[in-house]
Motif scaffolding. Sequence first.
Motif, PDB file in Angstrom:
ATOM      1  N   LEU A 149       0.780  -1.066   0.004  1.00 20.23           N
ATOM      2  CA  LEU A 149      -0.076  -0.063   0.004  1.00 20.23           C
ATOM      3  C   LEU A 149       0.964   1.234  -0.052  1.00 20.23           C
ATOM      4  CD1 LEU A 149      -2.662  -1.200   2.525  1.00 20.23           C
ATOM      5  CD2 LEU A 149      -2.938  -1.247   0.106  1.00 20.23           C
ATOM      6  N   GLU A 200       2.098   2.026  -3.350  1.00 21.50           N
ATOM      7  CA  GLU A 200       1.229   2.757  -4.124  1.00 21.50           C
ATOM      8  C   GLU A 200       1.142   4.398  -3.886  1.00 21.50           C
ATOM      9  OE1 GLU A 200      -2.541  -0.444  -5.190  1.00 21.50           O
ATOM     10  OE2 GLU A 200      -2.564   0.586  -3.140  1.00 21.50           O
ATOM     11  N   LEU A 254      -5.873  -3.296  -2.596  1.00 18.98           N
ATOM     12  CA  LEU A 254      -5.132  -2.605  -3.897  1.00 18.98           C
ATOM     13  C   LEU A 254      -5.816  -1.629  -4.381  1.00 18.98           C
ATOM     14  CD1 LEU A 254      -2.590  -5.421  -5.104  1.00 18.98           C
ATOM     15  CD2 LEU A 254      -2.121  -3.530  -3.413  1.00 18.98           C
ATOM     16  N   THR A 255      -5.358  -0.358  -5.074  1.00 17.41           N
ATOM     17  CA  THR A 255      -6.322   0.505  -5.611  1.00 17.41           C
ATOM     18  C   THR A 255      -5.633   0.682  -7.162  1.00 17.41           C
ATOM     19  OG1 THR A 255      -5.141   2.276  -4.657  1.00 17.41           O
ATOM     20  CG2 THR A 255      -7.141   1.704  -3.503  1.00 17.41           C
ATOM     21  N   THR A 256      -4.305  -0.091  -7.267  1.00 16.71           N
ATOM     22  CA  THR A 256      -3.889   0.009  -8.673  1.00 16.71           C
ATOM     23  C   THR A 256      -3.831  -1.311  -9.173  1.00 16.71           C
ATOM     24  OG1 THR A 256      -1.727  -0.434  -7.658  1.00 16.71           O
ATOM     25  CG2 THR A 256      -2.231   1.975  -7.945  1.00 16.71           C
ATOM     26  N   GLU A 257      -3.334  -1.535 -10.466  1.00 20.97           N
ATOM     27  CA  GLU A 257      -3.308  -2.846 -11.033  1.00 20.97           C
ATOM     28  C   GLU A 257      -2.535  -3.793 -10.370  1.00 20.97           C
ATOM     29  OE1 GLU A 257      -3.270  -2.988 -15.568  1.00 20.97           O
ATOM     30  OE2 GLU A 257      -1.374  -4.039 -15.438  1.00 20.97           O
TER      31      GLU A 257
END
Length: 250
Positions: free
Chosen positions: A30, A33, A63-66
Amino acid sequence: MTKLSVNINKIATLRNARGGNNPDLIKMALDAEAFGADGITVHPRPDERHIRYKDVRDLKPLLTTEFNIEGNCREQKFIDLVLEVKPHQVTLVPDATGQLTSDHGWDTIQYKDYLTDIIRTFKKAGIRVSIFVDPDEKMVEGAAVTGTDRIELYTESYARNFLSDKEKAIAPFVKAAEHARELGLGLNAGHDLDLKNLNYFSSQIPWLDEVSIGHAIICDALYLGFENTIQLYKRQLAMQGDVQSVIINS
């Protein structure tokens, strides 16, 4: 802006060395990111010597991304995990059981039927598929026949020869990348890319979608700090200009 996806396998290796939860893998993913990474990559192996299958399950909802999962798709346990977690991308690597690190790409001609079937399985589940290949135009052609969305060029030979003759080192990768583009394949790259050789690689292949780097980022972070290192890698890609995305590989 080129995406940067950080492979966190080496963080897991350090954690596992003491048997506790220090460093905290989830927190560091995290943090990566928050520090600017555009994606997170993991490569679980059957012995779970670094990334554990539980880690993959724990990471997905946070996760907030790929999210990119690499691994040996000839292991049923790996297939089941990917279909359960449904990452944005699965990267298929022809590892042998117990292999220290990835060291070759698929023979896409010999394994055409197998790859076609497994790629169909993952794509049916809505997962983008990339397959690991050497910089060989015949292997690129074979990959296109399988129905994969992307290929990932195995860049160890480029990194090994970069300092002695960078133009010679990059030449087969440019040819393979051009052929991939002609065939309509997306393009990733990874293995031993670092702060010394990343900018040149991406500048010579400006249509690159992703690069994978993990080991080098963690090594650099020991001296430069984790946040600063991620920003330095992003800067190497931004300096190139019109690149589209990168993954950091272990």
